[in-house]
Scaffold this active site. Structure first.
Site, short mmCIF file in Angstrom:
data_model
loop_
_atom_site.label_atom_id
_atom_site.label_comp_id
_atom_site.label_asym_id
_atom_site.label_seq_id
_atom_site.Cartn_x
_atom_site.Cartn_y
_atom_site.Cartn_z
N LYS A 115 12.48 81.50 -23.61
CA LYS A 115 13.81 82.03 -23.91
C LYS A 115 14.61 81.00 -24.72
O LYS A 115 14.25 79.83 -24.81
CB LYS A 115 14.55 82.36 -22.62
CG LYS A 115 14.85 81.16 -21.74
CD LYS A 115 15.61 81.57 -20.49
CE LYS A 115 15.95 80.35 -19.65
NZ LYS A 115 16.80 80.68 -18.50
N ARG A 144 24.26 85.23 -9.07
CA ARG A 144 24.25 85.61 -10.49
C ARG A 144 23.48 86.92 -10.59
O ARG A 144 23.96 87.94 -10.13
CB ARG A 144 23.60 84.47 -11.31
CG ARG A 144 23.84 84.57 -12.81
CD ARG A 144 23.23 83.39 -13.55
NE ARG A 144 21.78 83.34 -13.45
CZ ARG A 144 21.03 82.42 -14.06
NH1 ARG A 144 21.61 81.47 -14.77
NH2 ARG A 144 19.73 82.44 -13.94
N TYR A 171 37.98 61.47 -36.60
CA TYR A 171 39.16 62.24 -36.20
C TYR A 171 39.83 61.62 -34.97
O TYR A 171 39.17 61.19 -34.03
CB TYR A 171 38.77 63.68 -35.86
CG TYR A 171 38.48 64.55 -37.05
CD1 TYR A 171 39.46 64.83 -37.99
CD2 TYR A 171 37.22 65.12 -37.22
CE1 TYR A 171 39.20 65.65 -39.08
CE2 TYR A 171 36.94 65.95 -38.29
CZ TYR A 171 37.93 66.21 -39.23
OH TYR A 171 37.67 67.02 -40.30
N MET A 198 32.09 68.30 -37.27
CA MET A 198 31.27 69.50 -37.44
C MET A 198 29.96 69.23 -38.18
O MET A 198 28.91 69.77 -37.81
CB MET A 198 32.05 70.59 -38.19
CG MET A 198 31.28 71.90 -38.33
SD MET A 198 32.22 73.17 -39.19
CE MET A 198 33.49 73.55 -37.98
#
Length: 365
Positions: free
Chosen positions: A33, A131, A259, A307
């Site tokens: 997965k 869950r 930043y 980013m």
């Protein structure tokens, strides 16, 4: 064209790990997965099948359909709850879903009316994860009212705390599952990677079970599901993540980096840019905490990860140039260590790497 950042995936390591797990734990399913924990859904599934896998686990309908489109005919188990409207495609693709609700079971049974043979499924019992899964009364009701077009071949649960030091909750889940399935004669599936490595002692023993299979996730990729796991089962790490430096510059003592000016240099420094940021899936939380390897030497990430890039301090490396290769995962830096720096789970650093990071498979199994 050379890549700015990329991942090298060893399918041989994954095949080796699957054979190792199968020899130790017998019936093992390969959990592929989330793009095989970032390693590549179809290539990894094929490598596992070549190593003897007869069961493949996914999370979503789309992942299951991708395996079928790739020509893989082995049983495929979507582990996560699916939407009722996905039931028809699930049946048509001959997927074996882990069913967590009467609502999806009803949709699955309706869709199965068109199938040439009974559609197969697992029912999920919630033993404490809170869950996916149903309670014992819902399981009993579905088993007693199961229509002929559906074959319930197994019952499963999921362990919430098998990677924790305190194993009492896991043993309690095992005992609850054993009690709920005492009269069950089909298959069962309980254990994930940490559950495999830390075997549960069922109390009472499973009665009349038609077999139990393990779901191997993190350990299949050589990722430690808990500290010390690789000492117990020496699986091989399967991924190395690399990048090429795009900028090298000198900055004076007192200059700030990134930043928010979160890092101030305490000496004249050489700062290099690694073109990997959270836009690639490289965790933002590694800023001012993580390291990469340059020429075999660990260099700290300074300032915030942005980013598309992050900055590293290479002042103590003898000679660094634009275009040099740096290693983000590998060369002694494990995915678990990266996760520790970022205060997250060991599977996240590889799983988050997105399509902007090409996967290379240096050789095939």
């Amino acid at each position: 064209m050379q890549n700015r950042v990329w991942a090298e995936v060893s399918l041989e390591a994954i095949a080796h790990n699957f054979r190792l797990l199968s020899a130790r734990y017998r019936d093992v399913a390969a959990v592929v997965k989330a793009n095989a924990y970032g390693h590549g859904l179809v290539p990894v599934a094929r490598a596992c099948v070549s190593a003897g896998a007869v069961r493949l686990c996914v999370a979503t309908l789309e992942e299951g359909l991708s395996l079928r489109k790739a020509g893989l005919s082995q049983p495929v188990y979507p582990l996560s709850a699916l939407l009722p409207e996905e039931a028809t495609d699930c049946v048509r693709a001959d997927l074996t879903p882990f069913i967590s609700s009467p609502e999806f079971f009803a949709a699955f049974a309706t869709a199965a009316k068109i199938a040439p043979i009974p559609a197969r499924c697992y029912l999920v019992f919630d033993t404490g994860m809170g869950r996916e899964g149903m309670n014992s009364q819902e399981l009993k009701s579905l088993r007693e009212s199961c229509p002929p077009q559906v074959e319930i071949i197994g019952i499963a649960t999921h362990l919430s705390s098998a990677d924790e030091e305190d194993l009492l909750p896991t043993k309690a889940q095992g005992a609850a599952f054993a009690e709920a399935t005492a009269d069950w004669f089909g298959e069962v599936s309980v254990t994930n990677s940490p559950g495999m490595l830390r075997p549960i002692r069922y109390a009472p023993p499973l009665s009349g079970a038609g077999g139990a299979f393990h779901r191997a996730g993190a350990i299949l990729y050589g990722i430690e599901p808990y500290p010390g796991a690789l000492e117990e089962c020496p699986a091989l790490p399967a991924m190395v993540v690399k990048a090429r430096l795009t900028l090298v510059k000198s900055l004076p003592e007192g200059a700030t980096v990134g930043y928010g000016r979160t890092h101030t240099l305490t000496r004249d420094s050489v700062i290099a840019t690694v073109p990997a940021g959270y836009g690639d899936g490289w965790l933002r939380r590694l800023g001012n905490r993580g390291f990469v390897s340059v020429q075999g030497q660990r260099c700290p990430i300074v300032g915030r990860v942005s980013m598309d890039q992050c900055q590293i301090d290479v002042t103590d490396v003898a000679s660094v140039s634009v275009g040099d290769t740096v290693t983000l995962i590998g060369e002694g830096i494990t995915a678990a260590e990266v996760a520790h720096w970022a205060e997250t789970t060991a599977h996240e650093p590889t799983t988050l790497l997105n399509s902007r990071v090409p996967r290379h498979y240096p050789s095939s199994v």
